[in-house]
Motif scaffolding. Sequence first.
Motif, PDB file in Angstrom:
ATOM      1  N   LEU A 148      -5.955   5.077   5.204  1.00  0.00           N
ATOM      2  CA  LEU A 148      -6.179   4.204   6.211  1.00  0.00           C
ATOM      3  C   LEU A 148      -6.792   2.835   5.820  1.00  0.00           C
ATOM      4  O   LEU A 148      -6.960   1.610   6.529  1.00  0.00           O
ATOM      5  CB  LEU A 148      -6.764   4.749   7.195  1.00  0.00           C
ATOM      6  N   ASN A 149      -7.336   2.767   4.715  1.00  0.00           N
ATOM      7  CA  ASN A 149      -7.864   1.421   4.166  1.00  0.00           C
ATOM      8  C   ASN A 149      -6.952   0.616   3.732  1.00  0.00           C
ATOM      9  O   ASN A 149      -7.355  -0.471   3.270  1.00  0.00           O
ATOM     10  CB  ASN A 149      -8.595   2.021   2.588  1.00  0.00           C
ATOM     11  N   ALA A 150      -5.498   0.778   3.791  1.00  0.00           N
ATOM     12  CA  ALA A 150      -4.642  -0.132   3.730  1.00  0.00           C
ATOM     13  C   ALA A 150      -4.712  -1.365   4.835  1.00  0.00           C
ATOM     14  O   ALA A 150      -4.132  -2.320   4.583  1.00  0.00           O
ATOM     15  CB  ALA A 150      -3.257   0.479   3.839  1.00  0.00           C
ATOM     16  N   PHE A 151      -5.598  -0.923   5.795  1.00  0.00           N
ATOM     17  CA  PHE A 151      -5.444  -1.992   6.907  1.00  0.00           C
ATOM     18  C   PHE A 151      -6.868  -2.595   7.206  1.00  0.00           C
ATOM     19  O   PHE A 151      -8.004  -1.935   6.628  1.00  0.00           O
ATOM     20  CB  PHE A 151      -5.254  -1.366   8.294  1.00  0.00           C
ATOM     21  N   GLU A 152      -6.909  -3.801   7.725  1.00  0.00           N
ATOM     22  CA  GLU A 152      -8.338  -4.587   7.776  1.00  0.00           C
ATOM     23  C   GLU A 152      -9.216  -3.427   8.954  1.00  0.00           C
ATOM     24  O   GLU A 152     -10.300  -3.401   8.938  1.00  0.00           O
ATOM     25  CB  GLU A 152      -7.975  -5.849   8.228  1.00  0.00           C
ATOM     26  N   GLY A 153      -8.539  -3.102   9.963  1.00  0.00           N
ATOM     27  CA  GLY A 153      -9.245  -2.317  10.974  1.00  0.00           C
ATOM     28  C   GLY A 153      -8.344  -1.492  11.853  1.00  0.00           C
ATOM     29  O   GLY A 153      -6.845  -1.366  11.518  1.00  0.00           O
TER      30      GLY A 153
ATOM     31  N   PRO B 231       0.854  -1.320  -0.106  1.00  0.00           N
ATOM     32  CA  PRO B 231      -0.016  -0.089   0.068  1.00  0.00           C
ATOM     33  C   PRO B 231       0.855   1.468   0.030  1.00  0.00           C
ATOM     34  O   PRO B 231       2.188   1.252   0.179  1.00  0.00           O
ATOM     35  CB  PRO B 231      -0.735  -0.074   1.272  1.00  0.00           C
ATOM     36  N   THR B 232       0.239   2.373  -0.423  1.00  0.00           N
ATOM     37  CA  THR B 232       0.732   3.641  -0.456  1.00  0.00           C
ATOM     38  C   THR B 232      -0.157   4.785   0.528  1.00  0.00           C
ATOM     39  O   THR B 232      -1.110   4.504   0.498  1.00  0.00           O
ATOM     40  CB  THR B 232       0.965   4.263  -1.664  1.00  0.00           C
ATOM     41  N   PRO B 233       0.567   5.394   1.311  1.00  0.00           N
ATOM     42  CA  PRO B 233      -0.342   6.553   1.986  1.00  0.00           C
ATOM     43  C   PRO B 233      -1.300   7.271   0.924  1.00  0.00           C
ATOM     44  O   PRO B 233      -2.521   7.491   1.288  1.00  0.00           O
ATOM     45  CB  PRO B 233       0.590   7.270   2.673  1.00  0.00           C
TER      46      PRO B 233
ATOM     47  N   THR C 145      -2.305   9.376   7.912  1.00  0.00           N
ATOM     48  CA  THR C 145      -1.011   9.260   6.761  1.00  0.00           C
ATOM     49  C   THR C 145      -0.386  10.940   6.949  1.00  0.00           C
ATOM     50  O   THR C 145      -1.050  11.954   7.231  1.00  0.00           O
ATOM     51  CB  THR C 145      -1.580   9.164   5.608  1.00  0.00           C
ATOM     52  N   GLU C 146       0.964  10.900   6.473  1.00  0.00           N
ATOM     53  CA  GLU C 146       1.790  12.146   6.638  1.00  0.00           C
ATOM     54  C   GLU C 146       2.588  11.841   5.650  1.00  0.00           C
ATOM     55  O   GLU C 146       3.794  11.277   5.782  1.00  0.00           O
ATOM     56  CB  GLU C 146       2.226  12.085   8.062  1.00  0.00           C
ATOM     57  N   GLY C 147       2.382  12.596   4.366  1.00  0.00           N
ATOM     58  CA  GLY C 147       3.624  12.308   3.401  1.00  0.00           C
ATOM     59  C   GLY C 147       3.636  11.080   2.988  1.00  0.00           C
ATOM     60  O   GLY C 147       2.720  10.396   2.636  1.00  0.00           O
ATOM     61  N   ASP C 148       4.779  10.506   2.890  1.00  0.00           N
ATOM     62  CA  ASP C 148       5.155   9.154   2.357  1.00  0.00           C
ATOM     63  C   ASP C 148       5.047   8.212   3.390  1.00  0.00           C
ATOM     64  O   ASP C 148       5.329   6.745   3.149  1.00  0.00           O
ATOM     65  CB  ASP C 148       6.558   9.129   1.852  1.00  0.00           C
ATOM     66  N   HIS C 149       4.326   8.448   4.777  1.00  0.00           N
ATOM     67  CA  HIS C 149       4.291   7.200   5.733  1.00  0.00           C
ATOM     68  C   HIS C 149       3.125   7.181   6.481  1.00  0.00           C
ATOM     69  O   HIS C 149       2.210   8.069   6.331  1.00  0.00           O
ATOM     70  CB  HIS C 149       5.590   7.273   6.874  1.00  0.00           C
ATOM     71  N   TRP C 150       2.777   6.266   7.431  1.00  0.00           N
ATOM     72  CA  TRP C 150       1.580   6.360   8.279  1.00  0.00           C
ATOM     73  C   TRP C 150       2.175   6.601   9.672  1.00  0.00           C
ATOM     74  O   TRP C 150       3.384   6.304  10.054  1.00  0.00           O
ATOM     75  CB  TRP C 150       0.952   4.943   8.392  1.00  0.00           C
TER      76      TRP C 150
ATOM     77  N   GLN D 296       5.320   6.689  16.355  1.00  0.00           N
ATOM     78  CA  GLN D 296       6.048   5.576  15.396  1.00  0.00           C
ATOM     79  C   GLN D 296       5.539   6.056  14.024  1.00  0.00           C
ATOM     80  O   GLN D 296       4.320   6.288  13.725  1.00  0.00           O
ATOM     81  CB  GLN D 296       5.718   4.067  15.638  1.00  0.00           C
ATOM     82  N   LEU D 297       6.478   5.975  13.199  1.00  0.00           N
ATOM     83  CA  LEU D 297       6.305   6.141  11.499  1.00  0.00           C
ATOM     84  C   LEU D 297       6.382   4.916  10.974  1.00  0.00           C
ATOM     85  O   LEU D 297       7.668   4.477  11.272  1.00  0.00           O
ATOM     86  CB  LEU D 297       7.052   7.411  11.311  1.00  0.00           C
ATOM     87  N   ILE D 298       5.632   4.548   9.938  1.00  0.00           N
ATOM     88  CA  ILE D 298       6.000   3.225   8.897  1.00  0.00           C
ATOM     89  C   ILE D 298       5.797   3.596   7.565  1.00  0.00           C
ATOM     90  O   ILE D 298       4.842   4.360   7.460  1.00  0.00           O
ATOM     91  CB  ILE D 298       5.169   2.138   9.401  1.00  0.00           C
ATOM     92  N   ARG D 299       6.670   3.167   6.819  1.00  0.00           N
ATOM     93  CA  ARG D 299       6.600   3.607   5.355  1.00  0.00           C
ATOM     94  C   ARG D 299       6.994   1.960   4.622  1.00  0.00           C
ATOM     95  O   ARG D 299       7.829   1.163   5.358  1.00  0.00           O
ATOM     96  CB  ARG D 299       7.131   4.717   4.963  1.00  0.00           C
ATOM     97  N   ASN D 300       6.539   2.142   3.175  1.00  0.00           N
ATOM     98  CA  ASN D 300       7.158   0.953   2.498  1.00  0.00           C
ATOM     99  C   ASN D 300       6.725  -0.292   3.015  1.00  0.00           C
ATOM    100  O   ASN D 300       7.551  -1.194   2.837  1.00  0.00           O
ATOM    101  CB  ASN D 300       8.523   1.192   2.394  1.00  0.00           C
TER     102      ASN D 300
END
Length: 252
Positions: A45-50, A38-40, A67-72, A241-245
């Motif tokens: 937030l639809n990248a996740f089941e819940g 997925p991409t932000p 989401t914030e730029g290239d990350h969640w 925490q930030l997460i991307r890719n």
Amino acid sequence: MTGFDRRKALTLGAGALGALALGVSPAQAASWQLRWSPTPAKDGLNAFEGLEDDRSHSHPGVKHIYTEGDHWRFDMHTQDRDGSDRQRNECKGMRGDGKTYPILKDTTWRIQYQAFWPSELTATTSFTHIAQMKVSDVGPPLFTLTPRAKGPKGGVLTIDGDSGGGRDLADYAPLQNKWIDVLFELKASHSGYLRVQIKNGSTVVHDSRKNADLWRDKNYLKPKWGVYRSIKSSGLKNCYQLIRNYQSYQLV
């Protein structure tokens, strides 16, 4: 037939015999297939089941997962609560193109992503989980990624849990305030395994594999990310925490 042709034929024949000995034809060799990436911007937030965002309504009007730029981004404030003794702002599961990607029995997956852990996301004496593998409605997580306050160097990043756990991965402080590569490879089986790899830039700081019971005879496995921590530790701070890719591959 030339000497080269004979050697080539012998090599190909040996490979075919080896594959047959394993019960797999050469054309059926397993490979990693990308399932979820997925991409932000596209998925949000639809990248996740819940989502589990302030379920106790302790911080009304505040969104903790976005989401914030290239990350969640996953925010946690000291006032946030998920019950009387803990805090939880997490996403769960993998979803894309209108469908969910469950981790089913006897399947093998590789889940990888990049995480940013700021100084405020401290290692704690009680639990602070920054990733989990769960089965809905079935007890504790199979394993968790947890910074723990132990040792002289500002804590240790560990894999904990009732399955595949009990491993110190690396000193935590050197992994903070930068993007870190995280990889979980697992087989969802009673005779499964869990591999964990942590990379700091081009340096692999940990890579290990351990046999583990990673099936619970109910539902399916789903990863979780965010911040889930006990309020019993001293020195808790507002953190994130930030997460991307995100990328998930299935071995098929």
